[in-house]
Write a protein that holds these residues in place. Structure first.
Motif, mmCIF file in Angstrom:
data_model
loop_
_atom_site.group_PDB
_atom_site.id
_atom_site.type_symbol
_atom_site.label_atom_id
_atom_site.label_comp_id
_atom_site.label_asym_id
_atom_site.label_seq_id
_atom_site.Cartn_x
_atom_site.Cartn_y
_atom_site.Cartn_z
ATOM 1 N N HIS A 12 0.850 -1.199 0.000
ATOM 2 C CA HIS A 12 0.000 0.000 0.000
ATOM 3 C C HIS A 12 0.888 1.253 0.000
ATOM 4 C CE1 HIS A 12 -3.112 2.817 1.169
ATOM 5 N NE2 HIS A 12 -4.010 1.870 0.923
ATOM 6 N N LEU A 14 0.349 4.236 1.089
ATOM 7 C CA LEU A 14 0.339 4.969 2.357
ATOM 8 C C LEU A 14 1.213 4.296 3.405
ATOM 9 C CD1 LEU A 14 -3.391 6.084 2.764
ATOM 10 C CD2 LEU A 14 -1.398 7.468 2.147
ATOM 11 N N ALA A 96 -6.222 5.113 7.649
ATOM 12 C CA ALA A 96 -6.515 5.167 6.207
ATOM 13 C C ALA A 96 -6.118 3.866 5.522
ATOM 14 C CB ALA A 96 -5.788 6.358 5.581
ATOM 15 N N ILE A 97 -4.988 3.311 5.890
ATOM 16 C CA ILE A 97 -4.533 2.035 5.314
ATOM 17 C C ILE A 97 -5.529 0.934 5.679
ATOM 18 C CG2 ILE A 97 -2.742 0.255 5.433
ATOM 19 C CD1 ILE A 97 -0.740 2.583 5.967
ATOM 20 N N ARG A 98 -5.912 0.901 6.948
ATOM 21 C CA ARG A 98 -6.850 -0.125 7.417
ATOM 22 C C ARG A 98 -8.182 -0.030 6.677
ATOM 23 N NH1 ARG A 98 -7.386 0.518 13.293
ATOM 24 N NH2 ARG A 98 -5.233 -0.136 13.252
ATOM 25 N N GLU A 99 -8.681 1.196 6.491
ATOM 26 C CA GLU A 99 -9.964 1.379 5.801
ATOM 27 C C GLU A 99 -9.865 1.006 4.320
ATOM 28 O OE1 GLU A 99 -11.614 4.982 8.656
ATOM 29 O OE2 GLU A 99 -10.990 5.438 6.605
ATOM 30 N N ASP A 100 -8.748 1.309 3.689
ATOM 31 C CA ASP A 100 -8.577 0.959 2.273
ATOM 32 C C ASP A 100 -8.542 -0.553 2.064
ATOM 33 O OD1 ASP A 100 -8.550 3.534 1.453
ATOM 34 O OD2 ASP A 100 -6.378 3.661 1.110
ATOM 35 N N LEU A 101 -8.008 -1.269 3.020
ATOM 36 C CA LEU A 101 -7.821 -2.711 2.844
ATOM 37 C C LEU A 101 -9.011 -3.534 3.326
ATOM 38 C CD1 LEU A 101 -4.054 -2.996 3.778
ATOM 39 C CD2 LEU A 101 -5.095 -2.963 1.508
ATOM 40 N N GLN A 102 -10.032 -2.893 3.889
ATOM 41 C CA GLN A 102 -11.205 -3.651 4.340
ATOM 42 C C GLN A 102 -12.248 -3.751 3.257
ATOM 43 O OE1 GLN A 102 -12.543 -2.001 8.046
ATOM 44 N NE2 GLN A 102 -10.913 -2.990 9.182
#
Length: 102
Positions: A12, A14, A96-102
């Motif tokens: 990712h 970010l 932001a990384i966590r939300e993009d990958l969910q």
């Protein structure tokens, strides 16, 4: 956590930004702390008469006391600066990384 999820996180963009910013910031604060600490130690080693002089004429307190306190306070301040940024910018990037990958 699976290997695939770890790979997704590390790829990712970010994540690379987060790692880069955190590493640069951590090394900057480390450099500053080492500068303050070893600067103080070098003064103690090579210019201790400067630290031993009184703050003002007739004073019992020497220059070394406020300089030593400044070294200790700088450690607390640098820690506070790191925590402030980690709880703000670094946590936002992680979120932001966590939300993009969910």
């Amino acid at each position: 956590m699976t290997i695939e999820s770890v790979d997704a996180i590390t790829r990712h963009p970010l994540y690379a930004e987060l790692v880069s910013k955190r590493k640069r910031f951590g090394w900057t604060l480390t450099f500053l702390m080492m500068l303050f600490y070893y600067g103080f130690i070098l003064i103690v080693a090579f210019k201790k008469e400067w630290l031993a002089q009184p703050l003002y004429e007739g004073a019992i307190t020497t220059v070394g006391i406020p300089v030593g306190l400044a070294v200790i306070i700088s450690a607390f301040a640098l820690t506070g600066i790191y925590v402030y940024r980690a709880n703000g910018e670094f946590d936002d990037l992680t979120k932001a990384i966590r939300e993009d990958l969910q």
